[in-house]
Design a protein around this motif. Structure first.
Motif, PDB file in Angstrom:
ATOM      1  N   TYR A 174       1.066  -1.301  -0.403  1.00 34.96           N
ATOM      2  CA  TYR A 174      -0.030  -0.177  -0.059  1.00 34.96           C
ATOM      3  C   TYR A 174       0.440   1.725   0.356  1.00 34.96           C
ATOM      4  N   PHE A 175       0.559   2.500  -0.677  1.00 34.76           N
ATOM      5  CA  PHE A 175       0.677   3.417  -0.336  1.00 34.76           C
ATOM      6  C   PHE A 175      -0.130   4.393   0.276  1.00 34.76           C
ATOM      7  N   LYS A 219       0.489   5.700 -10.996  1.00 29.68           N
ATOM      8  CA  LYS A 219       0.537   5.182 -12.109  1.00 29.68           C
ATOM      9  C   LYS A 219       0.676   3.551 -11.584  1.00 29.68           C
ATOM     10  N   ASN A 220       1.265   2.833 -10.708  1.00 27.76           N
ATOM     11  CA  ASN A 220       0.929   1.534 -10.757  1.00 27.76           C
ATOM     12  C   ASN A 220       0.487   0.849  -9.532  1.00 27.76           C
ATOM     13  N   ALA A 221      -0.605   2.092  -9.261  1.00 28.85           N
ATOM     14  CA  ALA A 221      -2.035   1.343  -8.630  1.00 28.85           C
ATOM     15  C   ALA A 221      -3.514   0.042  -9.616  1.00 28.85           C
ATOM     16  N   LYS A 222      -3.039  -0.575  -8.665  1.00 30.73           N
ATOM     17  CA  LYS A 222      -4.385  -1.406  -9.030  1.00 30.73           C
ATOM     18  C   LYS A 222      -5.610  -1.132  -8.406  1.00 30.73           C
ATOM     19  N   ILE A 223      -5.379  -0.636  -7.329  1.00 32.83           N
ATOM     20  CA  ILE A 223      -6.930   0.265  -7.412  1.00 32.83           C
ATOM     21  C   ILE A 223      -6.313   1.755  -6.445  1.00 32.83           C
ATOM     22  N   ILE A 261       7.451  -0.018  -8.040  1.00 38.32           N
ATOM     23  CA  ILE A 261       6.523  -0.934  -7.641  1.00 38.32           C
ATOM     24  C   ILE A 261       4.606  -1.226  -7.427  1.00 38.32           C
ATOM     25  N   SER A 262       3.666  -1.794  -8.374  1.00 37.65           N
ATOM     26  CA  SER A 262       2.956  -2.480  -7.917  1.00 37.65           C
ATOM     27  C   SER A 262       2.314  -2.658  -7.040  1.00 37.65           C
ATOM     28  N   PHE A 263       1.333  -1.282  -6.409  1.00 35.09           N
ATOM     29  CA  PHE A 263       0.979  -1.270  -5.126  1.00 35.09           C
ATOM     30  C   PHE A 263      -0.329  -2.010  -5.934  1.00 35.09           C
ATOM     31  N   ASP A 264      -1.276  -2.192  -4.192  1.00 36.25           N
ATOM     32  CA  ASP A 264      -2.475  -2.900  -4.326  1.00 36.25           C
ATOM     33  C   ASP A 264      -3.536  -2.009  -3.986  1.00 36.25           C
ATOM     34  N   ILE A 265      -3.387  -0.619  -3.204  1.00 35.28           N
ATOM     35  CA  ILE A 265      -4.334   0.013  -2.829  1.00 35.28           C
ATOM     36  C   ILE A 265      -2.953   1.427  -2.829  1.00 35.28           C
TER      37      ILE A 265
END
Length: 248
Positions: free
Chosen positions: A96-97, A195-199, A162-166
């Motif tokens: 998460y971010f 930019k790399n957020a799934k949600i 980094i790919s963030f879930d949310i």
């Protein structure tokens, strides 16, 4: 050179010298005087910058309490409820971010799950530093006292990988559906995270839809969820379109 990059360079010069003239900025950045005047106009609206006839200066230290601390004292039940609703989206082992805002600081206080968190917020860092369940990563850089966050373009580069879930974001204003913040540095780091957020989740009160700030993050329709304190009006719901799911 993009405007955000110019503004960052000007602020670097101002931090080192305490003042920057129009001529110095033109020579350093290789742009026109009109461009620099527009940049100075934007920077002159900041609390830590003062415009003069020939450029910009750093004002003398003020005893004024930061607006963030003022808002923190007014952490209303409505804001707390937004944080509780957002907490329900946190899942074990997620990445998460968390942005810098009083609502998100409250969200950080509620988290018990084993997760990975990235943030540029001093207050989120202070909350999560002693939470053994959380792998916390502070994105450092220059400290911006008004809204209590860190930023440097170099340190923010890590977010590109980094790919963030949310990604949870707050806002200074959302007037006409345009999400705005007080600092261009805050916009820069949040855009990288988004930019790399799934949600993508916006946490803000309905009252913020009557307010605007200086720097544009994006449009409300770019987000997946709006978590707020009241049912939006029919006019606002139309503005959101079909994509944005509203939780209140």
């Amino acid at each position: 050179m993009y405007q955000a990059q110019r503004l960052e360079k000007i602020m670097e010069l101002l931090s080192k010298k305490g003042e920057v003239s129009t001529k110095e900025a033109v020579e350093c950045l290789g742009v026109s005087r009109d461009t620099i005047r527009r940049d100075f106009l934007i920077l002159g609206k900041r609390d830590d910058v003062q415009r003069t006839h020939g450029g910009l200066i750093k004002p003398k230290e003020s005893v004024h309490v930061s607006s963030y601390n003022e808002r923190l004292k007014m952490l209303t039940p409505e804001k707390k409820e937004i944080a509780y609703k957002a907490k329900k989206m946190i899942k074990e082992e997620g990445v998460y971010f968390l942005g810098a805002s009083t609502i998100i600081e409250k969200l950080a206080q509620l988290i018990k799950e084993k997760i990975i968190v990235y943030s540029h917020s001093l207050d989120v860092a202070m909350v999560l530093a002693n939470n053994d369940n959380i792998n916390f990563n502070l994105i450092g850089g220059k400290f911006f006292n008004k809204n209590r966050f860190y930023y440097s373009s170099e340190n923010a580069e890590i977010l590109k990988n980094i790919s963030f879930d949310i990604v949870f974001i707050g806002a200074a204003g959302v007037k006409d559906g345009v999400i705005t913040l007080d600092d261009y540095e805050d916009v820069a780091i949040k855009k990288l995270a988004l930019k790399n957020a799934k949600i993508k989740v916006l946490l803000t009160e309905i009252s913020k839809f009557e307010k605007g700030a200086n720097f544009i993050l994006g449009d409300i329709t770019e987000f997946d969820y709006l978590i707020t304190d009241k049912e939006p009006s029919a006019e606002l719901l139309k503005l959101f379109g079909e994509k944005v799911q509203v939780i209140y």
